[in-house]
Design a protein around this motif. Structure first.
Motif, PDB file in Angstrom:
ATOM      1  N   PHE A 197       0.683  -1.280  -0.047  1.00 36.13           N
ATOM      2  CA  PHE A 197      -0.004   0.110  -0.059  1.00 36.13           C
ATOM      3  C   PHE A 197       0.985   1.302  -0.044  1.00 36.13           C
ATOM      4  O   PHE A 197       0.333   2.112  -0.524  1.00 36.13           O
ATOM      5  CB  PHE A 197      -0.720   0.048   1.123  1.00 36.13           C
ATOM      6  CG  PHE A 197      -0.296   0.126   2.642  1.00 36.13           C
ATOM      7  CD1 PHE A 197      -0.257   1.314   3.069  1.00 36.13           C
ATOM      8  CD2 PHE A 197       0.217  -0.973   3.453  1.00 36.13           C
ATOM      9  CE1 PHE A 197       0.628   1.550   4.262  1.00 36.13           C
ATOM     10  CE2 PHE A 197       0.600  -1.083   4.508  1.00 36.13           C
ATOM     11  CZ  PHE A 197       0.652   0.203   5.201  1.00 36.13           C
ATOM     12  N   LEU A 198       2.219   0.888   0.294  1.00 32.35           N
ATOM     13  CA  LEU A 198       3.079   2.267   0.184  1.00 32.35           C
ATOM     14  C   LEU A 198       3.609   2.434  -1.271  1.00 32.35           C
ATOM     15  O   LEU A 198       4.241   3.516  -1.612  1.00 32.35           O
ATOM     16  CB  LEU A 198       4.220   2.170   1.033  1.00 32.35           C
ATOM     17  CG  LEU A 198       3.953   2.424   2.826  1.00 32.35           C
ATOM     18  CD1 LEU A 198       4.968   2.089   3.609  1.00 32.35           C
ATOM     19  CD2 LEU A 198       3.090   3.616   2.874  1.00 32.35           C
ATOM     20  N   GLY A 199       3.317   1.313  -2.127  1.00 35.04           N
ATOM     21  CA  GLY A 199       4.004   1.567  -3.393  1.00 35.04           C
ATOM     22  C   GLY A 199       5.021   0.579  -3.943  1.00 35.04           C
ATOM     23  O   GLY A 199       5.726   0.196  -2.922  1.00 35.04           O
ATOM     24  N   THR A 200       5.044   0.180  -5.024  1.00 28.58           N
ATOM     25  CA  THR A 200       6.326  -0.409  -5.513  1.00 28.58           C
ATOM     26  C   THR A 200       6.890   0.076  -6.869  1.00 28.58           C
ATOM     27  O   THR A 200       5.780   0.450  -7.612  1.00 28.58           O
ATOM     28  CB  THR A 200       5.681  -2.036  -5.648  1.00 28.58           C
ATOM     29  OG1 THR A 200       5.066  -2.440  -4.678  1.00 28.58           O
ATOM     30  CG2 THR A 200       6.833  -2.776  -6.321  1.00 28.58           C
ATOM     31  N   GLY A 201       8.147  -0.052  -6.985  1.00 32.76           N
ATOM     32  CA  GLY A 201       8.640   0.691  -8.097  1.00 32.76           C
ATOM     33  C   GLY A 201      10.122   0.046  -8.277  1.00 32.76           C
ATOM     34  O   GLY A 201      10.521  -1.027  -7.798  1.00 32.76           O
ATOM     35  N   TRP A 202      10.340   0.262  -9.766  1.00 34.00           N
ATOM     36  CA  TRP A 202      11.790  -0.010 -10.098  1.00 34.00           C
ATOM     37  C   TRP A 202      12.957   0.300  -8.985  1.00 34.00           C
ATOM     38  O   TRP A 202      12.813   1.519  -8.537  1.00 34.00           O
ATOM     39  CB  TRP A 202      12.523   0.497 -11.410  1.00 34.00           C
ATOM     40  CG  TRP A 202      11.602   0.112 -12.814  1.00 34.00           C
ATOM     41  CD1 TRP A 202      10.408  -0.623 -12.685  1.00 34.00           C
ATOM     42  CD2 TRP A 202      12.225   0.074 -13.872  1.00 34.00           C
ATOM     43  NE1 TRP A 202      10.148  -0.887 -13.972  1.00 34.00           N
ATOM     44  CE2 TRP A 202      11.347  -0.503 -14.784  1.00 34.00           C
ATOM     45  CE3 TRP A 202      13.257   0.651 -14.499  1.00 34.00           C
ATOM     46  CZ2 TRP A 202      11.367  -0.849 -16.042  1.00 34.00           C
ATOM     47  CZ3 TRP A 202      13.440   0.442 -15.752  1.00 34.00           C
ATOM     48  CH2 TRP A 202      12.515  -0.289 -16.589  1.00 34.00           C
ATOM     49  N   GLY A 215      13.322  -9.832 -15.713  1.00 31.12           N
ATOM     50  CA  GLY A 215      12.646  -8.509 -15.436  1.00 31.12           C
ATOM     51  C   GLY A 215      13.474  -7.541 -14.691  1.00 31.12           C
ATOM     52  O   GLY A 215      14.439  -8.140 -14.278  1.00 31.12           O
ATOM     53  N   VAL A 216      12.836  -6.565 -14.190  1.00 28.79           N
ATOM     54  CA  VAL A 216      13.426  -5.514 -13.566  1.00 28.79           C
ATOM     55  C   VAL A 216      13.366  -5.697 -12.083  1.00 28.79           C
ATOM     56  O   VAL A 216      11.980  -6.071 -11.528  1.00 28.79           O
ATOM     57  CB  VAL A 216      12.954  -3.958 -13.725  1.00 28.79           C
ATOM     58  CG1 VAL A 216      13.483  -3.226 -13.001  1.00 28.79           C
ATOM     59  CG2 VAL A 216      13.010  -3.820 -15.315  1.00 28.79           C
ATOM     60  N   PRO A 272      18.363   1.065 -11.816  1.00 26.86           N
ATOM     61  CA  PRO A 272      17.616  -0.070 -12.501  1.00 26.86           C
ATOM     62  C   PRO A 272      18.356  -1.372 -12.446  1.00 26.86           C
ATOM     63  O   PRO A 272      19.536  -1.295 -13.041  1.00 26.86           O
ATOM     64  CB  PRO A 272      17.159   0.369 -13.834  1.00 26.86           C
ATOM     65  CG  PRO A 272      17.202   1.936 -13.527  1.00 26.86           C
ATOM     66  CD  PRO A 272      18.398   2.117 -12.512  1.00 26.86           C
ATOM     67  N   THR A 273      17.967  -2.484 -11.919  1.00 28.22           N
ATOM     68  CA  THR A 273      18.648  -3.596 -11.968  1.00 28.22           C
ATOM     69  C   THR A 273      17.990  -4.661 -12.479  1.00 28.22           C
ATOM     70  O   THR A 273      16.615  -4.802 -12.059  1.00 28.22           O
ATOM     71  CB  THR A 273      18.737  -4.007 -10.461  1.00 28.22           C
ATOM     72  OG1 THR A 273      19.648  -2.962  -9.644  1.00 28.22           O
ATOM     73  CG2 THR A 273      20.115  -5.286 -10.314  1.00 28.22           C
ATOM     74  N   PHE A 274      18.488  -5.613 -13.342  1.00 28.45           N
ATOM     75  CA  PHE A 274      17.774  -6.431 -14.144  1.00 28.45           C
ATOM     76  C   PHE A 274      18.157  -7.732 -13.648  1.00 28.45           C
ATOM     77  O   PHE A 274      19.336  -8.088 -13.297  1.00 28.45           O
ATOM     78  CB  PHE A 274      18.001  -6.332 -15.763  1.00 28.45           C
ATOM     79  CG  PHE A 274      17.615  -5.111 -16.215  1.00 28.45           C
ATOM     80  CD1 PHE A 274      16.178  -4.732 -16.601  1.00 28.45           C
ATOM     81  CD2 PHE A 274      18.529  -4.123 -16.264  1.00 28.45           C
ATOM     82  CE1 PHE A 274      15.876  -3.578 -17.031  1.00 28.45           C
ATOM     83  CE2 PHE A 274      18.002  -2.621 -16.636  1.00 28.45           C
ATOM     84  CZ  PHE A 274      16.777  -2.584 -17.152  1.00 28.45           C
ATOM     85  N   SER A 275      17.202  -8.885 -13.677  1.00 27.84           N
ATOM     86  CA  SER A 275      17.392 -10.167 -13.046  1.00 27.84           C
ATOM     87  C   SER A 275      17.572 -11.062 -14.266  1.00 27.84           C
ATOM     88  O   SER A 275      16.467 -11.046 -15.067  1.00 27.84           O
ATOM     89  CB  SER A 275      16.292 -10.572 -12.273  1.00 27.84           C
ATOM     90  OG  SER A 275      16.419 -11.947 -11.896  1.00 27.84           O
TER      91      SER A 275
END
Length: 141
Positions: free
Chosen positions: A8-13, A25-26, A17-20
């Motif tokens: 509920f606080l948010g999710t972002g990159w 994905g990111v 930016p780090t890729f798996s």
């Protein structure tokens, strides 16, 4: 595979930016870490740098090469507080302090103390700001 409930606080990159390779994905961050990284990006972005959001960012880069004095530190405090007020609604700023760092010439330490409004959690971010060209590069959180 276990699914995680949305934050509920948010999710972002993540920042940077780090890729798996495994998932293709990111790498994503959530909650307090997302807020910290959002603040880091906000303070690192100059006004006009984002074409689609020209008012996003902070005017810190205008302070480069200026003399360190009370006027400069107060301007930086105002710029940081204003940017956070407009662009980071998940927090309430307690205080912004700007201090000269004794370990490096031309380095100011900007400390943002804040409260995450949804959880009433206190936290802070220490952001290094280099006033001189060729200084040590700014690294992410």
């Amino acid at each position: 595979m276990e699914t995680k409930a949305p934050s509920f606080l948010g999710t972002g990159w993540s920042f940077p930016p780090t890729f798996s390779r495994r998932s293709g994905g990111v790498l994503m961050v959530s909650d307090d870490q997302d807020i910290r990284e959002s603040l880091w990006v906000l303070l690192s972005t100059s006004l006009g740098e984002r074409v689609m959001l020209p008012n996003y960012g902070c005017e810190l880069r205008q302070m480069v090469f200026r003399s360190i004095n009370t006027t400069l530190t107060r301007q930086i405090q105002d710029y940081v507080q204003q940017a956070i007020l407009y662009w980071e609604p998940r927090i309430a700023v307690d205080a912004v302090t700007v201090q000269r760092d004794a370990t490096a010439d031309g380095l100011l330490t900007i400390t943002v103390s804040y409260i995450v409004t949804q959880t009433n959690t206190r936290s802070n971010l220490v952001y290094p700001f280099y006033l001189q060209e060729g200084s040590i590069p700014v690294q992410g959180p």
